[in-house]
Enzyme design. Sequence first.
Site, mmCIF file in Angstrom:
data_model
loop_
_atom_site.group_PDB
_atom_site.id
_atom_site.type_symbol
_atom_site.label_atom_id
_atom_site.label_comp_id
_atom_site.label_asym_id
_atom_site.label_seq_id
_atom_site.Cartn_x
_atom_site.Cartn_y
_atom_site.Cartn_z
ATOM 1 N N HIS A 53 152.908 10.547 117.601
ATOM 2 C CA HIS A 53 153.953 9.528 117.540
ATOM 3 C C HIS A 53 154.087 8.951 116.136
ATOM 4 C CE1 HIS A 53 156.559 6.553 119.515
ATOM 5 N NE2 HIS A 53 156.099 5.704 118.613
ATOM 6 N N SER A 98 162.918 6.452 120.466
ATOM 7 C CA SER A 98 162.619 6.648 121.886
ATOM 8 C C SER A 98 161.651 5.589 122.408
ATOM 9 C CB SER A 98 161.964 8.014 122.078
ATOM 10 O OG SER A 98 160.704 8.031 121.435
ATOM 11 N N HIS A 99 161.762 5.288 123.667
ATOM 12 C CA HIS A 99 160.735 4.515 124.362
ATOM 13 C C HIS A 99 160.554 5.116 125.751
ATOM 14 C CE1 HIS A 99 158.637 0.438 123.716
ATOM 15 N NE2 HIS A 99 158.305 1.277 122.790
ATOM 16 N N HIS A 101 158.017 7.128 127.287
ATOM 17 C CA HIS A 101 156.803 7.048 128.100
ATOM 18 C C HIS A 101 156.597 5.657 128.691
ATOM 19 C CE1 HIS A 101 156.181 10.760 125.812
ATOM 20 N NE2 HIS A 101 155.370 11.137 126.777
ATOM 21 N N ASP A 121 163.340 -2.625 113.341
ATOM 22 C CA ASP A 121 163.474 -1.618 112.288
ATOM 23 C C ASP A 121 164.709 -1.894 111.434
ATOM 24 O OD1 ASP A 121 161.240 -0.070 112.667
ATOM 25 O OD2 ASP A 121 162.190 1.270 114.108
ATOM 26 N N ASP A 273 158.308 -4.079 110.259
ATOM 27 C CA ASP A 273 158.009 -4.399 111.644
ATOM 28 C C ASP A 273 156.607 -3.901 112.000
ATOM 29 O OD1 ASP A 273 158.068 -4.436 114.504
ATOM 30 O OD2 ASP A 273 158.908 -2.419 114.483
ATOM 31 N N GLN A 319 154.512 -7.482 120.751
ATOM 32 C CA GLN A 319 155.862 -7.356 120.207
ATOM 33 C C GLN A 319 156.229 -8.532 119.295
ATOM 34 O OE1 GLN A 319 158.199 -4.528 121.322
ATOM 35 N NE2 GLN A 319 156.044 -3.996 121.135
ATOM 36 N N GLY A 543 165.516 9.060 111.947
ATOM 37 C CA GLY A 543 165.295 9.748 113.207
ATOM 38 C C GLY A 543 163.926 9.496 113.774
#
Lengths: 768, 232
Positions: A53, A98-99, A101, A121, A273, A319, A543
């Site tokens: 990742h 992507s998130h 999982h 981001d 971030d 977060q 990306g």
Amino acid sequence: MSGATGVREPLVDQTLAREHGLSDEEWQRILEILGRTPSYSELGIFSVMWSEHCSYKSSRVHLRNLPTRGEHVLVGPGEGAGAVAIGDGLAVIFKIESHNHPSFIEPTQGAATGVGGILRDIFSMGARPIASLDSIRFGPLDDPKHRRLLEGVVHGIGGYGNSVGVPTVGGETGFHECYRGNILVNAFNLGLAPADGIFLGQASGVGNPVIYAGSKTGRDGIHGASLLASAEFDAESDAKRPTVQVGDPFTEKCLIEACLEAMRTGVIVGIQDMGAAGLTCSSFEMASRAETGIEMDLDCVPQRAANLSPYELLLSESQERMLLVTRAGEERQVLDIFERWDLDAVVVGRVTGDGRMRVHWHGQTVVDIPVDPVAANAPLYERKQRVPADLAARQKLDLASIEPEADPQAALAVLLDSPNLGSKAWVWRQYDSLVQGNTVIGPGGDAALVRVKREDGTPTRKAVAMSVDCNPRWCWLDPRAGTIAAVAESARNVACTGARPLALTNCLNFGNPEKPEIMWELAESIRGLGEAAEALGTPVISGNVSLYNETSGRAIFPTPTIAVVGLLDDVERHAVSHFEVAGLAILLLGETREELGGSEWLQLRRGLEAGLPPSVDLAHERRLQQLLAEGVASGLVRTAHDVSNGGLAVALAECGFTGPAGVRIGARVELADGIRPDALLFGESTGRVLVATGNPDALLERARAAAVPARRIGTTGGSRLVIRHAPLTVLASGGPAASEVTSLIDAEVANLEAIWARAIPRRLEQAG
Amino acid sequence: MFAVLQFPGSNDDRDMVFAMKSVLGADARLVWHKDAELPAGTQCVLLPGGFSYGDYLRCGAMARFSPIMAAVTRFAAAGGPVLGTCNGFQVLCEAGLLPGALLRNRDLAFVCAPAHLRVERVAAPFTSRATPGQVLRIPIKHGEGRYHVTPEKLARLEAANQVVLRYCTPAGDVTDAANPNGSIGNVAAVCNAAGNVMGLMPHPEHAVEALTGSTHGRVILGSLLDFLGSRR
């Protein structure tokens, strides 16, 4: 560096390294870099930084061949997001991520934190986020688990996005058996910044303070990136729920405002971030980019749980946290701004010049490792590739043996009622698409169109168009061709508003790259992405790669989600994707070929997912997009709608459905062609756009000059959609005889719209 | 001058300033929630949409305790015009400046969609530019917009002409199908007995430009502008 840190930490050895997802080869490499056995915290750092990742270790060798530069590109891949100049001293900054999982394990929080992460981001680079898109994919809706996942994900995206004041202006929602074990949640955001005021994640300036700002650190999300997102799912995956983070949009909203305000002070030299792998990843990346080091004291980190170990503090993915570096001695200005927004902000360390990361906790040094071998020189794998053994079988389709469609009208109803083609209003009505007051075309259009307003509130004449697209079935049949088609479609959607495509971002969702067949799919897809981006003049500026989307050995279809962003110079001159006026000529730009491979019709009416996806002529696509931009700018084109899934019949029906203007309009169309009628109606040949115009002759003339095939096929008006077919052979002999023109479709648009509108709601209303 | 309150979780604050200032040409400025006084020269207070303090407890429940709300209460008591949209409406109800409460939508889901609204009361300062029965098209976007009072209380509000807008069909019929959130009596906006404080769930600040969908929000915001002009 002994284990004498005051908390009981496990013995670090090769077995523990394996449990951390590190290969034996990687373990040896760690021993070489350090010249000793790592501490527990250090092992944790290596495991997250070298996870798939965070390190892109399987994809990097392929990604570096992508075209990333262009005349307008200000920042390419490698930072939080990419940036493109749009003139007037402004830049757009965008990325998709992507998130997947976490959203499968905990849909609401997983999706919510996906939105939160991509927002950070964007605003960490100095941009105010102005538009979000989402691409979400699920298993079939007859599975109650997937109905709950859809509801949970939409609730998560809405709950977070609506609260932070950023409009969700579009996206895509898809369903397929292949996502039953792994759903996809890809979140896109675009922000607006001054072109000369873009911030980077760099810890430069020896002696400068390192500031932690935002939420306090807790135990949530530890190893979200390394263990959850970098391995296949299995029966025990639900036990990983504690690795999913919890989002707090209110804090995020305050963080956006506080960061943008702090950036205006001029004292911030770098900001990033704390995303995947939290404090670790952000500090290593910032130091690595600036070729510096960081010395940090974990006792200064704001904490919301008692007795957090250094390991937990370093790896937590709590977060809404940011890491900033300011000019030495001027940090007070920044700290005061965060205080005004009631956010924690504290100096936790300093930038050093020795290229090492030194972390202290309770008076002990718990981490002391060189930055570059961990961040910039992470392992890189040229993994084995193999063409899937069943690829030839997937691609085999003898059209002559496929029974022709006997009832086109029934087929159209079936297509409109399918969740993939049906209305997605159930999804997007739950999102605030209006906040910030710039939404010219919101959800439901081919692309979203957002007017550009300066930070001081002054509107410009410009607008930004954006669309997110992928046809996973095509990518499964041919990953390279499918990816080319995804780029072409996304760019075409953007062009349908009148905008010129500028650049793109992508989220590559694939299975386990350690399997040579999956690696082949990934490599082929990236090859197609590069070819299409080059040919269409849309460089890849950012990306994300999401691998290991597999459960119990079954991978998803290759799903390279593409988001193209375009620029419209005069927002008053734009096209919409619905018919708004009766009596306009309908033109079809592009050519319809006898292409039914991989189509929705073939799947829904013949139960087949096979064949080669439709061919893409990238030179034609570019000419077509240019023609659309000119056609819209000159006022000739009022409506432009991409012909995609479901083919021409579905596209014509959609143009007639009630749009934002509140009108529903039918059409009379006559198709003269030599190919089989079902391919004419439902084939998915690429490079086609339906347009409505008041001056067909002028537009046909422009099309001729641009070498874009175009023909007038009908007229808008009435309450019915009527599609008739005149076989070409008859026409060639001097006009069709009345008896030879057959009616393929003749239906009330209102009835078609009712079927289409209920496709998703009626499935969600099932019991269970 | 229009004072647009800015709570930390306000989202439509800047949009309200844009609508008043850039579109309608009025003087409008943001006022921070921690301020204890409204700026000198405040002629009207606007409470924008958003989630004021995150609203994890109940929409608007915390905002009423912010320092600026005491000043707003004094301003309203002195007859100053106060308009709350969406979250602002929720805050005004919580603060006791408007009757009733706003509950979770009937179908429990957030809804963002254009709404049709029938004008029930034509009067300064909020609806002087409207005509009785006029249908306005202004978007809604909320998860907790179901207006609630007892039926008896609603009857009293109706008798006192305090119901200002109702959800309706495009043709102006007040039907259950046209009710997007289950509000009692299809109520979309109410005012206080004195008529100087109004709350509405729809967003007039998002309906001020044809480019972004509708200009009907100007009927309400423009009425306020006329009112201020008439008092100058």
